[in-house]
Design a protein around this motif. Structure first.
Motif, mmCIF file in Angstrom:
data_model
loop_
_atom_site.group_PDB
_atom_site.id
_atom_site.type_symbol
_atom_site.label_atom_id
_atom_site.label_comp_id
_atom_site.label_asym_id
_atom_site.label_seq_id
_atom_site.Cartn_x
_atom_site.Cartn_y
_atom_site.Cartn_z
ATOM 1 N N VAL A 94 1.300 -0.955 -0.274
ATOM 2 C CA VAL A 94 0.117 0.583 0.446
ATOM 3 C C VAL A 94 0.975 0.517 -0.194
ATOM 4 O O VAL A 94 1.753 1.865 0.688
ATOM 5 N N VAL A 95 0.593 2.172 -0.921
ATOM 6 C CA VAL A 95 1.313 2.954 -0.842
ATOM 7 C C VAL A 95 1.015 4.401 -1.023
ATOM 8 O O VAL A 95 0.461 4.718 -1.898
ATOM 9 N N SER A 96 1.510 5.411 -0.650
ATOM 10 C CA SER A 96 0.900 7.186 -0.988
ATOM 11 C C SER A 96 2.081 8.091 -1.452
ATOM 12 O O SER A 96 2.815 7.578 -1.074
ATOM 13 N N LYS A 97 1.436 8.299 -2.353
ATOM 14 C CA LYS A 97 2.486 9.273 -2.428
ATOM 15 C C LYS A 97 1.873 10.702 -2.472
ATOM 16 O O LYS A 97 0.371 10.879 -3.078
ATOM 17 N N PRO A 98 2.053 11.863 -2.652
ATOM 18 C CA PRO A 98 1.736 12.728 -2.298
ATOM 19 C C PRO A 98 1.606 13.695 -3.261
ATOM 20 O O PRO A 98 2.199 13.680 -4.674
ATOM 21 N N THR A 99 0.143 14.478 -3.509
ATOM 22 C CA THR A 99 -0.060 15.098 -4.798
ATOM 23 C C THR A 99 -0.451 16.516 -4.348
ATOM 24 O O THR A 99 -0.891 16.762 -3.374
ATOM 25 N N SER A 100 -0.807 17.297 -5.782
ATOM 26 C CA SER A 100 -1.420 19.338 -5.313
ATOM 27 C C SER A 100 -2.793 18.801 -4.724
ATOM 28 O O SER A 100 -3.511 19.661 -4.136
ATOM 29 N N ASP A 101 -3.325 17.406 -5.141
ATOM 30 C CA ASP A 101 -5.000 17.359 -4.554
ATOM 31 C C ASP A 101 -4.670 16.801 -3.344
ATOM 32 O O ASP A 101 -6.175 15.834 -2.713
ATOM 33 N N GLY A 102 -3.480 16.393 -2.858
ATOM 34 C CA GLY A 102 -3.432 15.472 -1.016
ATOM 35 C C GLY A 102 -2.816 13.967 -1.971
ATOM 36 O O GLY A 102 -2.254 13.725 -3.270
ATOM 37 N N GLU A 103 -2.405 13.284 -1.018
ATOM 38 C CA GLU A 103 -1.863 12.210 -0.585
ATOM 39 C C GLU A 103 -2.975 10.969 -1.768
ATOM 40 O O GLU A 103 -4.142 11.374 -1.329
ATOM 41 N N VAL A 104 -2.380 10.420 -2.521
ATOM 42 C CA VAL A 104 -3.224 9.216 -3.661
ATOM 43 C C VAL A 104 -2.734 8.178 -3.089
ATOM 44 O O VAL A 104 -0.821 7.965 -2.664
ATOM 45 N N THR A 105 -3.299 7.073 -2.965
ATOM 46 C CA THR A 105 -3.132 5.939 -2.327
ATOM 47 C C THR A 105 -3.260 4.888 -3.283
ATOM 48 O O THR A 105 -4.392 4.664 -3.861
ATOM 49 N N SER A 106 -2.337 3.945 -3.082
ATOM 50 C CA SER A 106 -2.740 2.482 -4.511
ATOM 51 C C SER A 106 -1.713 1.311 -3.803
ATOM 52 O O SER A 106 -1.641 1.293 -2.530
ATOM 53 N N LEU A 107 -2.752 0.208 -4.444
ATOM 54 C CA LEU A 107 -2.024 -0.860 -3.917
ATOM 55 C C LEU A 107 -1.422 -1.310 -5.079
ATOM 56 O O LEU A 107 -1.807 -1.496 -6.082
ATOM 57 N N GLU A 108 0.037 -1.936 -4.837
ATOM 58 C CA GLU A 108 1.026 -2.253 -5.654
ATOM 59 C C GLU A 108 1.247 -3.797 -5.823
ATOM 60 O O GLU A 108 1.824 -4.412 -4.652
ATOM 61 N N LEU A 109 1.077 -4.436 -7.036
ATOM 62 C CA LEU A 109 1.506 -5.960 -6.802
ATOM 63 C C LEU A 109 2.403 -6.519 -7.510
ATOM 64 O O LEU A 109 2.695 -6.216 -8.550
ATOM 65 N N TRP B 196 -11.870 4.818 -0.426
ATOM 66 C CA TRP B 196 -10.820 3.510 -0.912
ATOM 67 C C TRP B 196 -9.471 3.787 0.086
ATOM 68 O O TRP B 196 -8.486 2.373 0.676
ATOM 69 N N ARG B 197 -9.458 5.498 0.894
ATOM 70 C CA ARG B 197 -8.501 5.443 1.588
ATOM 71 C C ARG B 197 -8.330 4.168 2.845
ATOM 72 O O ARG B 197 -7.357 3.519 3.173
ATOM 73 N N SER B 198 -9.274 4.279 3.358
ATOM 74 C CA SER B 198 -10.018 3.859 4.587
ATOM 75 C C SER B 198 -9.584 2.019 4.618
ATOM 76 O O SER B 198 -8.888 1.692 5.002
ATOM 77 N N ALA B 199 -9.939 1.376 3.012
ATOM 78 C CA ALA B 199 -10.339 0.156 2.809
ATOM 79 C C ALA B 199 -8.442 -0.612 2.183
ATOM 80 O O ALA B 199 -8.064 -1.271 3.100
ATOM 81 N N ALA B 200 -7.977 0.363 2.025
ATOM 82 C CA ALA B 200 -6.332 0.213 1.181
ATOM 83 C C ALA B 200 -5.291 -0.016 2.904
ATOM 84 O O ALA B 200 -4.437 -0.617 3.374
ATOM 85 N N LEU B 201 -5.097 1.277 3.509
ATOM 86 C CA LEU B 201 -4.701 1.392 5.075
ATOM 87 C C LEU B 201 -5.092 0.322 5.999
ATOM 88 O O LEU B 201 -4.823 -0.319 7.193
ATOM 89 N N SER B 202 -6.571 -0.514 5.809
ATOM 90 C CA SER B 202 -6.649 -1.666 6.801
ATOM 91 C C SER B 202 -6.183 -2.782 6.558
ATOM 92 O O SER B 202 -6.849 -3.882 7.021
ATOM 93 N N LEU B 203 -5.484 -2.660 5.667
ATOM 94 C CA LEU B 203 -5.245 -4.417 4.542
ATOM 95 C C LEU B 203 -4.332 -4.820 5.898
ATOM 96 O O LEU B 203 -3.821 -4.310 6.467
ATOM 97 N N PRO B 204 -4.055 -5.545 6.192
ATOM 98 C CA PRO B 204 -3.379 -6.627 7.496
ATOM 99 C C PRO B 204 -1.637 -6.024 6.386
ATOM 100 O O PRO B 204 -1.747 -6.636 5.776
ATOM 101 N N LEU B 205 -1.017 -6.451 7.186
ATOM 102 C CA LEU B 205 0.082 -6.036 7.394
ATOM 103 C C LEU B 205 1.283 -7.903 6.832
ATOM 104 O O LEU B 205 0.660 -8.748 7.052
ATOM 105 N N ALA B 206 1.772 -7.845 5.893
ATOM 106 C CA ALA B 206 2.593 -9.144 5.391
ATOM 107 C C ALA B 206 2.898 -9.622 7.337
ATOM 108 O O ALA B 206 3.340 -8.383 7.754
ATOM 109 N N ALA B 207 3.214 -10.480 7.194
ATOM 110 C CA ALA B 207 4.693 -11.073 8.177
ATOM 111 C C ALA B 207 5.506 -10.052 9.151
ATOM 112 O O ALA B 207 5.608 -10.381 9.309
ATOM 113 N N SER B 208 6.464 -10.200 7.877
ATOM 114 C CA SER B 208 7.699 -9.279 7.917
ATOM 115 C C SER B 208 7.261 -8.215 8.750
ATOM 116 O O SER B 208 7.827 -7.822 9.829
#
Length: 368
Positions: free
Chosen positions: A310-325, A350-362
């Motif tokens: 889950v990646v957040s990138k700053p933009t002029s419209d606020g942070e944009v969050t992605s799930l990248e595989l 969307w941001r809330s759903a992405a940030l609620s995803l379970p962390l990788a075990a490591s």
């Protein structure tokens, strides 16, 4: 592993007739799709299809930009873009097509593409009999391949497409030399990351925090000599979270249950194809995670996902969050975003759903 990296049993340039025979036999006997039948005989799909020129395939002149920008004439069709781990199929009309040098766009209501023509090497029309339930029917398509013989994009006609326009387009762009065969180059080995110690980590993290547009990320990778996965490892920690590889299934199921509109990007060297909108019918079949909606299908091999972020990138419209595989070589399999128009903040759901995803075990252990 790509088919082109297999030991080849023959030189298809010198023996296209034998290649075609072996390819068609593999399809028939093993009931395989074209890509899998080609891999089964040790060649790329492009080589196998090029061996069928003069029969099932018609070689088209390699004027890829002019050719693709005539596809709107075909009316509603199905666009297909894939990589080794994901297939993205979208019904609609090619609209608002343009290009700047070797980079093209299609910005239609349904079909949304980023096109990298520099990677394209071979184009053909394919007309073949395929099974539709108990019946066989003719399937018409335009297919485009890169210099490794890997498919970058395909356009399939539907019953309600303009078949006369297809026939006219194929006649117009048909290569005068209908010779079978295609020369391919081996897929280069995956690039090896520079040692972390050789990266200007502080400079990179400062540049990340200074982004004003998600597209600036590509420039950061280039400027600091980073692969995508290395960039995510070295990113400012408040902007990245490695999540469990079940995350894609979890977020698609959440999006379907909550009618949350999302964007799904799938690409390869020569094309990125984007779906924007709600998804509803999420189905798991063996290793495949699928979206089976009217007008949009996604088929994704969950077992080939090696890391999810889950990646957040700053933009002029606020942070944009992605799930990248990513796959085992660090190639991008797919990226998911919340639907967002330029000038608007991303959807809070969307941001809330992405940030609620379970962390990788490591990562979970590190945070314990």
């Amino acid at each position: 592993m790509s088919a082109t990296s297999h030991h080849q049993q023959y030189d298809p340039q010198h023996d296209p007739q034998q290649l075609r025979t072996d390819f068609l036999n593999a399809k028939r006997e093993k009931k395989l799709r074209n890509r899998d039948a080609a891999a089964a005989i040790g060649v790329s799909e492009g080589e196998a299809i090029a061996a069928c020129v003069g029969a099932e395939a018609i070689r088209l002149r390699p004027q890829f930009i002019e050719l693709l920008e005539e596809v709107p004439l075909l009316g509603p069709v199905m666009a297909l873009t894939r990589n080794d781990s994901a297939v993205h199929e979208k019904d609609g009309v090619y609209e608002k097509m343009s290009h700047n040098g070797q980079v093209g766009l299609a910005l239609g209501e349904a079909i949304d593409l980023r096109i990298f023509y520099k990677q394209w090497r071979f184009a053909c029309a394919v007309i073949e009999k395929v099974a539709r339930g108990a019946e066989k029917t003719w399937q018409k398509s335009l297919q485009f391949y890169d210099l490794h013989g890997e498919a970058v994009h395909k356009v399939f006609l539907r019953e309600h497409s303009n078949h006369d326009a297809f026939d006219a387009l194929v006649a117009r762009w048909s290569d005068p030399e209908q010779l079978p065969g295609m020369a391919v180059e081996p897929v280069p080995p995956a690039a090896i990351d520079k040692p972390d110690a050789e990266i200007d980590g502080d400079g990179f993290r400062a540049a990340w925090k200074g982004m004003t547009d998600t597209h600036q990320f590509f420039g950061l990778l280039r400027d600091f000599g980073l692969s995508r996965t290395q960039a995510l490892r070295l990113a400012p920690p408040q902007f990245v979270r490695q999540v469990d590889n079940s995350a894609t299934r979890a977020i698609l199921e959440q999006a379907a249950a909550g009618a949350l509109p999302i964007m799904v990007f799938v690409g390869n060297r020569g094309m990125i194809q984007i779906h924007s909108g709600a998804v509803s019918n999420v189905k798991v079949m063996g290793p495949w995670l699928n979206i089976l909606d009217p007008g949009f299908n996604l088929h994704l091999r969950e077992d080939l996902i090696v890391s999810s972020w889950v990646v957040s990138k700053p933009t002029s419209d606020g942070e944009v969050t992605s799930l990248e595989l990513f796959d085992h070589e660090g190639n991008t399999i797919a990226m998911l975003f919340g639907v967002r128009k330029p000038g608007q903040p991303e959807l809070a759901a969307w941001r809330s759903a992405a940030l609620s995803l379970p962390l990788a075990a490591s990562m979970a252990e590190a945070h314990a």
